[in-house]
Design a protein around this motif. Structure first.
Motif, PDB file in Angstrom:
ATOM      1  N   GLN A 105      -2.354  -5.823   0.488  1.00 25.74           N
ATOM      2  CA  GLN A 105      -1.756  -5.465   1.766  1.00 25.74           C
ATOM      3  C   GLN A 105      -0.284  -5.873   1.800  1.00 25.74           C
ATOM      4  O   GLN A 105       0.558  -5.145   2.318  1.00 25.74           O
ATOM      5  N   GLU A 106       0.036  -7.033   1.220  1.00 23.64           N
ATOM      6  CA  GLU A 106       1.438  -7.480   1.180  1.00 23.64           C
ATOM      7  C   GLU A 106       2.270  -6.536   0.313  1.00 23.64           C
ATOM      8  O   GLU A 106       3.389  -6.172   0.671  1.00 23.64           O
ATOM      9  N   ALA A 126       2.961  -3.428   2.177  1.00 27.60           N
ATOM     10  CA  ALA A 126       3.964  -3.646   3.213  1.00 27.60           C
ATOM     11  C   ALA A 126       5.363  -3.656   2.605  1.00 27.60           C
ATOM     12  O   ALA A 126       6.305  -3.086   3.174  1.00 27.60           O
ATOM     13  N   GLU A 153       6.400  -0.087   1.738  1.00 25.81           N
ATOM     14  CA  GLU A 153       6.733   0.678   2.942  1.00 25.81           C
ATOM     15  C   GLU A 153       8.108   0.275   3.456  1.00 25.81           C
ATOM     16  O   GLU A 153       8.913   1.122   3.864  1.00 25.81           O
ATOM     17  N   GLU A 154       8.402  -1.022   3.415  1.00 25.42           N
ATOM     18  CA  GLU A 154       9.698  -1.507   3.910  1.00 25.42           C
ATOM     19  C   GLU A 154      10.843  -0.977   3.041  1.00 25.42           C
ATOM     20  O   GLU A 154      11.868  -0.526   3.550  1.00 25.42           O
TER      21      GLU A 154
END
Length: 139
Positions: free
Chosen positions: A106-107, A110, A113-114
């Motif tokens: 999940q990290e 993220a 995506e960033e």
């Protein structure tokens, strides 16, 4: 010599036939004896035929039973494999959710995506150009 031949051909049936003639005392004993022997032969032939048919049926049943055994075994194995697959599929989602790798994934998502958002937010710069190393042209 004749006795052996008669025993071989007639066996016990001639004794039974003569006993029947003596018991009934027909008016024509020779004709009665002949009919009795023909009747006896028809009955024994029919009984032998019936025994042969029963033996053939039993052999056919045994053969089909032997042929059915591998099929039954395959069906049972297929059922066991299906049960194992169903068990694995039931355990799979719960294992994936409780995995230690899930927060790390999940990290990573993220972060990706960033990074993508930052690249898209630069006006007038395509994503291909922003990923290329910058070169300066000597003047």
């Amino acid at each position: 010599m004749e006795t052996a031949y008669l025993k071989k051909c007639f066996g016990n049936c001639l004794t039974q036939a003569l006993a029947e003639v003596a018991r009934v005392r027909p008016s024509d004993p020779i004709e009665y004896l002949a009919h009795w022997l023909y009747h006896y032969r028809n009955i024994t032939t029919a009984e032998e035929k019936k025994r042969q048919e029963e033996l053939q049926l039993k052999e056919a049943y045994d053969k089909s039973s032997e042929e059915a055994k591998p099929t039954e075994t395959l069906k049972e194995e297929g059922h066991l494999i299906q049960q194992k697959c169903e068990k694995c599929h039931q355990e799979l989602p719960s294992t994936a959710l409780s995995s230690d790798k899930t927060p790390a994934l999940q990290e990573d998502s993220a972060l990706l995506e960033e990074k993508t958002m930052r690249q898209e937010s630069q006006p007038g710069v395509s994503s291909v150009i922003s990923e290329m190393p910058q070169r300066t042209i000597p003047s």
